[in-house]
Design a protein around this motif. Structure first.
Motif, PDB file in Angstrom:
ATOM      1  N   ALA A  40       0.829  -1.202   0.000  1.00 25.45           N
ATOM      2  CA  ALA A  40       0.000   0.000   0.000  1.00 25.45           C
ATOM      3  C   ALA A  40       0.871   1.262   0.000  1.00 25.45           C
ATOM      4  CB  ALA A  40      -0.891  -0.005   1.243  1.00 25.45           C
ATOM      5  N   SER A  42       0.992   3.348   2.143  1.00 30.59           N
ATOM      6  CA  SER A  42       1.502   3.509   3.512  1.00 30.59           C
ATOM      7  C   SER A  42       2.805   2.759   3.730  1.00 30.59           C
ATOM      8  CB  SER A  42       0.473   2.979   4.512  1.00 30.59           C
ATOM      9  OG  SER A  42       0.344   1.566   4.369  1.00 30.59           O
ATOM     10  N   ALA A  44       2.793  -0.581   3.989  1.00 29.21           N
ATOM     11  CA  ALA A  44       2.429  -1.862   4.604  1.00 29.21           C
ATOM     12  C   ALA A  44       1.903  -2.810   3.535  1.00 29.21           C
ATOM     13  CB  ALA A  44       1.361  -1.651   5.674  1.00 29.21           C
ATOM     14  N   GLU A  53       2.340  -7.169   8.488  1.00 30.69           N
ATOM     15  CA  GLU A  53       2.032  -5.897   7.823  1.00 30.69           C
ATOM     16  C   GLU A  53       3.286  -5.211   7.310  1.00 30.69           C
ATOM     17  OE1 GLU A  53      -0.550  -3.219   9.867  1.00 30.69           O
ATOM     18  OE2 GLU A  53      -1.815  -4.839  10.578  1.00 30.69           O
ATOM     19  N   THR A  54       4.408  -5.401   8.014  1.00 32.37           N
ATOM     20  CA  THR A  54       5.627  -4.718   7.594  1.00 32.37           C
ATOM     21  C   THR A  54       6.261  -5.442   6.416  1.00 32.37           C
ATOM     22  OG1 THR A  54       6.908  -5.952   9.223  1.00 32.37           O
ATOM     23  CG2 THR A  54       6.116  -3.777   9.879  1.00 32.37           C
ATOM     24  N   ARG A  80      12.259   3.692  -0.916  1.00 34.27           N
ATOM     25  CA  ARG A  80      12.026   3.336   0.488  1.00 34.27           C
ATOM     26  C   ARG A  80      13.341   3.259   1.242  1.00 34.27           C
ATOM     27  NH1 ARG A  80       9.676  -2.088   3.042  1.00 34.27           N
ATOM     28  NH2 ARG A  80      11.210  -2.941   1.631  1.00 34.27           N
TER      29      ARG A  80
END
Length: 91
Positions: A40, A42, A44, A53-54, A80
Motif C-alpha cells: 500500500a 503507507s 504496509a 504488515e511490515t 524506500r
C-alpha cells in the motif's frame, strides 16, 4: 517461494553463465508486478489476515528490474531505502 526461485536463477547465471531458462518461465516476471501491487502507499502489505504488515527489504525486485531491463520495478524499493523508512521486524 519467488525469492528462492530468484536466488537459484541468479546463482546459476553467476556460476554457469546460464540460468537454464528459469528467468523466462511463464508468469515469473509478472510476479514483480504482483509484489509491487500488494504494498500500500503507507508502505504496509495488503493484509490477507494471515501475513505480517511490515514489508521486509525486497532485494528480489532489483533482480527483476535488472533481468527484465525495467528499472522502474525496483524504483519503489530504492525510494524506500533512501527515505530510511522501516523495513522489517524490529522497526
Amino acid at each position: 517461494g519467488t525469492g528462492f526461485y530468484v536466488i537459484l536463477a541468479s546463482l546459476l547465471q553467476a556460476a554457469f553463465g546460464n540460468d537454464y531458462g528459469l528467468a523466462s518461465y511463464p508468469g515469473l516476471m509478472q510476479s514483480a508486478e504482483y509484489i509491487r501491487h500488494m504494498i500500500a502507499p503507507s508502505g504496509a502489505y495488503f493484509n490477507y489476515a494471515d501475513c505480517r504488515e511490515t514489508v521486509p527489504p525486497l532485494v528480489l525486485l532489483h533482480w527483476f528490474a535488472a533481468t527484465s531491463g525495467r528499472p522502474a520495478l525496483a524504483a519503489p524499493e530504492v525510494a524506500r531505502i533512501q527515505s530510511g523508512a522501516p523495513c522489517g521486524p524490529g522497526e
